[in-house]
Design a protein around this motif. Structure first.
Motif, PDB file in Angstrom:
ATOM      1  N   TYR A  93      -6.655 -19.811 -17.214  1.00  0.00           N
ATOM      2  CA  TYR A  93      -7.511 -18.690 -16.810  1.00  0.00           C
ATOM      3  C   TYR A  93      -8.925 -19.185 -16.559  1.00  0.00           C
ATOM      4  O   TYR A  93      -9.523 -18.898 -15.526  1.00  0.00           O
ATOM      5  CB  TYR A  93      -7.467 -17.614 -17.902  1.00  0.00           C
ATOM      6  N   ARG A  94      -9.458 -19.981 -17.513  1.00  0.00           N
ATOM      7  CA  ARG A  94     -10.843 -20.463 -17.397  1.00  0.00           C
ATOM      8  C   ARG A  94     -11.014 -21.320 -16.150  1.00  0.00           C
ATOM      9  O   ARG A  94     -11.988 -21.176 -15.423  1.00  0.00           O
ATOM     10  CB  ARG A  94     -11.214 -21.276 -18.628  1.00  0.00           C
ATOM     11  N   ALA A  95     -10.041 -22.229 -15.930  1.00  0.00           N
ATOM     12  CA  ALA A  95     -10.148 -23.138 -14.784  1.00  0.00           C
ATOM     13  C   ALA A  95     -10.205 -22.332 -13.480  1.00  0.00           C
ATOM     14  O   ALA A  95     -11.040 -22.592 -12.608  1.00  0.00           O
ATOM     15  CB  ALA A  95      -8.963 -24.098 -14.769  1.00  0.00           C
ATOM     16  N   GLU A  96      -9.337 -21.317 -13.354  1.00  0.00           N
ATOM     17  CA  GLU A  96      -9.344 -20.572 -12.089  1.00  0.00           C
ATOM     18  C   GLU A  96     -10.540 -19.631 -11.986  1.00  0.00           C
ATOM     19  O   GLU A  96     -11.032 -19.389 -10.884  1.00  0.00           O
ATOM     20  CB  GLU A  96      -8.025 -19.806 -11.885  1.00  0.00           C
ATOM     21  N   LEU A  97     -11.021 -19.142 -13.128  1.00  0.00           N
ATOM     22  CA  LEU A  97     -12.204 -18.263 -13.083  1.00  0.00           C
ATOM     23  C   LEU A  97     -13.425 -19.060 -12.617  1.00  0.00           C
ATOM     24  O   LEU A  97     -14.201 -18.587 -11.790  1.00  0.00           O
ATOM     25  CB  LEU A  97     -12.463 -17.627 -14.456  1.00  0.00           C
ATOM     26  N   GLN A 134     -13.337 -21.745 -10.801  1.00  0.00           N
ATOM     27  CA  GLN A 134     -13.096 -22.055  -9.385  1.00  0.00           C
ATOM     28  C   GLN A 134     -13.479 -20.843  -8.511  1.00  0.00           C
ATOM     29  O   GLN A 134     -14.109 -20.989  -7.470  1.00  0.00           O
ATOM     30  CB  GLN A 134     -11.615 -22.392  -9.207  1.00  0.00           C
ATOM     31  N   THR A 135     -13.092 -19.654  -8.964  1.00  0.00           N
ATOM     32  CA  THR A 135     -13.410 -18.431  -8.222  1.00  0.00           C
ATOM     33  C   THR A 135     -14.919 -18.221  -8.177  1.00  0.00           C
ATOM     34  O   THR A 135     -15.478 -17.892  -7.124  1.00  0.00           O
ATOM     35  CB  THR A 135     -12.727 -17.209  -8.904  1.00  0.00           C
ATOM     36  N   ALA A 136     -15.592 -18.441  -9.318  1.00  0.00           N
ATOM     37  CA  ALA A 136     -17.052 -18.280  -9.373  1.00  0.00           C
ATOM     38  C   ALA A 136     -17.722 -19.256  -8.408  1.00  0.00           C
ATOM     39  O   ALA A 136     -18.681 -18.898  -7.710  1.00  0.00           O
ATOM     40  CB  ALA A 136     -17.536 -18.523 -10.802  1.00  0.00           C
ATOM     41  N   LEU A 137     -17.178 -20.470  -8.336  1.00  0.00           N
ATOM     42  CA  LEU A 137     -17.718 -21.495  -7.429  1.00  0.00           C
ATOM     43  C   LEU A 137     -17.583 -21.034  -5.972  1.00  0.00           C
ATOM     44  O   LEU A 137     -18.532 -21.133  -5.181  1.00  0.00           O
ATOM     45  CB  LEU A 137     -16.962 -22.814  -7.670  1.00  0.00           C
ATOM     46  N   LEU A 138     -16.421 -20.501  -5.636  1.00  0.00           N
ATOM     47  CA  LEU A 138     -16.195 -20.026  -4.263  1.00  0.00           C
ATOM     48  C   LEU A 138     -17.128 -18.857  -3.926  1.00  0.00           C
ATOM     49  O   LEU A 138     -17.711 -18.815  -2.844  1.00  0.00           O
ATOM     50  CB  LEU A 138     -14.733 -19.585  -4.089  1.00  0.00           C
ATOM     51  N   ALA A 170     -12.188 -10.318 -11.001  1.00  0.00           N
ATOM     52  CA  ALA A 170     -11.368 -11.535 -10.977  1.00  0.00           C
ATOM     53  C   ALA A 170     -10.902 -11.889 -12.390  1.00  0.00           C
ATOM     54  O   ALA A 170      -9.768 -12.347 -12.579  1.00  0.00           O
ATOM     55  CB  ALA A 170     -12.156 -12.684 -10.370  1.00  0.00           C
ATOM     56  N   SER A 171     -11.759 -11.648 -13.364  1.00  0.00           N
ATOM     57  CA  SER A 171     -11.422 -11.985 -14.749  1.00  0.00           C
ATOM     58  C   SER A 171     -10.152 -11.244 -15.194  1.00  0.00           C
ATOM     59  O   SER A 171      -9.230 -11.849 -15.746  1.00  0.00           O
ATOM     60  CB  SER A 171     -12.606 -11.634 -15.647  1.00  0.00           C
ATOM     61  N   ILE A 172     -10.094  -9.935 -14.926  1.00  0.00           N
ATOM     62  CA  ILE A 172      -8.908  -9.151 -15.324  1.00  0.00           C
ATOM     63  C   ILE A 172      -7.687  -9.620 -14.541  1.00  0.00           C
ATOM     64  O   ILE A 172      -6.610  -9.839 -15.098  1.00  0.00           O
ATOM     65  CB  ILE A 172      -9.163  -7.641 -15.117  1.00  0.00           C
TER      66      ILE A 172
END
Lengths: 114, 226
Positions: free
Chosen positions: B75-79, B81-85, B210-212
């Motif tokens: 979850y953390r890794a993709e969150l 990544q999403t924040a970066l995008l 995105a977190s949820i």
């Protein structure tokens, strides 16, 4: 109404075994399981849907059945259930236990009658 | 939405959209559809068949387990990544604003944040790829409350920013004794950019969404023993 509630009470304890019996004959999904049970009882017993889902969930958690999603060609995305080898064993054991209990209950209830 | 879908949605209203819930929902709907098709094939009218099918299941109480868990590392890794995008997208939006001399600091700040997020991403990616899964309970109600709060605060911020920009520009004649004068595309660009700039902050409430979504995506199996 009275009669159907009595039969429901008597059957409730054996619903898992009845569902295992239906699935023993082949993989099946929820609605067809209810239909098969109605057919086997000559239309006298109709399993309620919440009871079906509760029982399926319990059987799956116990490892007696597993589930998989059918493809769309089978009409919608249906969840099919299949009996595991453990489920086969549970079914046989439950049937034996039922036969013994039936004999004993007959003796207890009917002895002295006639 | 057909009447059966509506009925199923009503049955599940208020339940967390976990994998277990989604699957049960699909299963109940497909069984109801099969029942209606069967009753209709026997000659029953469609609306009557729908009513009979709906009456078969009026509640799903007791069918859903309460506690939900999720895989924290993935979850953390993709969150991140999403924040970066989101950060890079926000930075791209600010580039044209620089032409009119607005969002200069943002154009420097956002790439800097993106670099930091990139470093964090590489740090959290490794544990997420390994076998050592860390599972934590997911409080959906609290997450939904936080998401709502984030959107409310963002809306208030946007309203305040829009109002102050409007007051500053449109009331220019009152505050500065100089009426607003748009003589060409540059002045228009300046005005438009001052309205658009605060919109960049939408990445913050979007991250709550995105977190949820990601916690549900990385939901741990229901047989998990925590």
């Amino acid at each position: 109404m009275g009669e159907s509630s009595i039969s429901s009470d008597l059957i409730r304890g054996s619903i898992d075994t009845i569902i295992l019996r239906v699935l023993y004959e082949g993989d099946n999904y929820g609605y067809e399981i209810i239909k098969s049970i109605s057919k086997y009882s000559d239309g006298q017993y109709e399993l309620k849907e919440p009871s079906l889902y509760t029982s399926l969930k319990r059987l799956e958690a116990q490892g007696n059945i597993t589930s998989y999603w059918g493809d769309e060609s089978q009409g919608g995305r249906r969840k099919y259930y299949t009996v595991t080898p453990q489920g086969h064993e549970t079914y046989r054991r439950n049937v034996d236990a039922w036969k013994m209990a039936k004999k004993m209950i007959d003796q207890l209830i009917e002895s002295g009658e006639g | 939405m057909n009447p059966l879908q509506k009925h199923v949605e009503e049955l599940f209203a208020g339940y967390k959209p976990t994998r277990q819930v989604r699957e049960l929902k699909d299963e109940i709907l497909s069984n109801l559809e099969a029942k209606v098709a069967d009753l209709a094939a026997d000659g029953m009218e469609y609306s009557q068949a729908v009513e009979q099918a709906k009456a078969g299941i009026a509640s799903i109480e007791g069918l859903i387990e309460g506690q939900v868990f999720y895989d924290v590392s993935r979850y953390r890794a993709e969150l991140v990544q999403t924040a970066l995008l989101y950060c890079l997208a926000a930075w791209i939006v600010t580039i044209p604003m620089r032409l009119v001399g607005i969002a200069g600091q943002l154009s420097l700040l956002l790439p800097a944040i993106a670099v930091i997020l990139g470093i964090i991403y590489f740090a959290v990616r490794k544990p997420a790829a390994g076998d050592n899964r860390r599972i934590e309970p997911f409080d959906h109600a609290a997450a939904a409350r936080n998401r709502k709060l984030a959107w409310i605060l963002w809306s208030i911020f946007m309203l305040a920013m829009t109002a102050s920009t409007t007051a500053l520009h449109m009331g220019s004649n009152i505050w500065f004794g100089r009426p607003l004068h748009i003589s060409g595309p540059y002045q228009f660009g300046v005005l438009a950019a001052s309205y658009v700039r605060p919109l960049v902050s939408i990445v913050i409430p979007l991250l709550f969404n995105a977190s949820i979504r990601l916690k549900l995506k990385y939901e741990a199996g229901e047989n998990h023993v925590g």
